[in-house]
Design a protein around this motif. Structure first.
Motif, PDB file in Angstrom:
ATOM      1  N   HIS A 280      -4.210   1.597  -0.966  1.00  0.00           N
ATOM      2  CA  HIS A 280      -4.605   0.344  -1.602  1.00  0.00           C
ATOM      3  C   HIS A 280      -5.343  -0.483  -0.549  1.00  0.00           C
ATOM      4  CE1 HIS A 280      -3.465  -3.802  -3.301  1.00  0.00           C
ATOM      5  NE2 HIS A 280      -4.520  -3.343  -3.944  1.00  0.00           N
TER       6      HIS A 280
ATOM      7  N   CYS B 215       0.848  -1.196   0.000  1.00  0.00           N
ATOM      8  CA  CYS B 215       0.000   0.000   0.000  1.00  0.00           C
ATOM      9  C   CYS B 215       0.886   1.250   0.000  1.00  0.00           C
ATOM     10  CB  CYS B 215      -0.919   0.002   1.217  1.00  0.00           C
ATOM     11  SG  CYS B 215      -1.826   1.559   1.386  1.00  0.00           S
TER      12      CYS B 215
ATOM     13  N   CYS C 298      -6.082  -3.822   5.766  1.00  0.00           N
ATOM     14  CA  CYS C 298      -6.439  -2.520   6.383  1.00  0.00           C
ATOM     15  C   CYS C 298      -6.930  -2.726   7.819  1.00  0.00           C
ATOM     16  CB  CYS C 298      -7.523  -1.818   5.579  1.00  0.00           C
ATOM     17  SG  CYS C 298      -6.973  -1.298   3.949  1.00  0.00           S
TER      18      CYS C 298
END
Ligand code: SF4
Length: 264
Positions: free
Chosen positions: A224, A16, A229
């Motif tokens: 991303h 990310c 996450c």
């Protein structure tokens, strides 16, 4: 000024770009230093001493040698962790040492690699750490000890980045080819090996070169979003997760100026 690259940086950027921005561009701290990490650190240090300080004129060490090294590096652990670490080292001894005719001296232990790398007239500094580096005849084997409780599913792209970066740096330092990366899972006794073929090496170098140039000129740092996450320590600052994310703390580093990526 040379742009600093490591396998961890490339892996974070690949996962990310926004988390790379928070971590490396703005210098936000990551997770804490937990108890299990203390056990892992002590095991790494004991294994380094086991290989580094052994008298290689002697035949194979007995387990007492491993116990002695463990005593030296486990003072800060609680009694449960001390016993757990000793059991892990006993399993390591049984699995990886007892059948050897003699202990082979590694080229280096707990080493730091640092090497310059020029790409289209731009200077990069490649750096990384490794637990052990062994000779394999004319080539090299890089060994990483893992102290996680289970074998995590390995992302081949992440492994490729690590392999590729180390291969470039080790070639520069030792003028030798990295032939193999081995991950030794200390708690389970598993050893997982990744061979580096010339074709693989060429492909990974191309990927790293592309990412290195992208990174140097990156301005957008696009988030991303993935399942990762949920575990991201920067999610409170992330515009992909919160419509009104928290402002970055005052301790965050100032943003760097854009660097030229054109050939000089
Ligand atoms: S929360 Fe997700 S998208 Fe945002 S920085 Fe972290 S990993 Fe990236």
């Amino acid at each position: 000024m040379a742009y600093h690259l490591s396998a961890a940086k490339l892996q974070t950027y690949q996962t990310c770009p926004k988390s790379y921005y928070f971590k490396y561009e703005r210098g936000l701290p990551g997770g804490g230093f937990g108890k299990s990490q203390a056990l892992g650190t002590a095991l790494h240090k004991a294994l380094a001493q086991i290989y580094q300080d052994w008298d290689y004129l002697q035949p194979m060490p007995s387990f007492e040698w491993l116990e002695y090294c463990w005593q030296n590096h486990s003072q800060d652990l609680d009694p449960g962790q001390f016993r757990e670490g000793l059991t892990i080292l006993k399993n390591y001894y049984d699995r990886f040492m007892t059948e050897l005719p003699s202990l082979r001296r590694p080229l280096a232990v707990e080493g730091k690699i640092q090497a310059p790398w020029f790409l289209d007239n731009i200077e990069f500094t490649l750096s990384g750490r490794y637990d052990r580096l062994d000779w394999l005849g004319d080539d090299l084997e890089l060994i990483d000890y893992k102290s996680t409780k289970e074998i995590k599913s390995l992302d081949s792209n992440r492994i490729d980045l690590q392999l590729g970066l180390y291969a470039i740096a080790l070639q520069h330092i030792y003028n030798c080819r990295l032939k193999k990366l081995s991950l030794i899972y200390l708690r389970t006794g598993d050893k997982i090996e990744f061979e580096v073929t010339p074709e693989h090496d060429r492909r990974v170098r191309q990927t790293i070169a592309k990412m290195a140039k992208q990174l140097r000129g990156e301005r957008e740092w696009k988030p991303h979003q993935t399942k990762a996450c949920d575990r991201c320590q920067y999610s409170r600052y992330c515009p992909a997760i919160h419509a009104e994310p928290d402002p970055l703390p005052e301790s965050a580093k100032p943003e760097r100026e854009l660097q030229l990526t054109l050939d000089l």
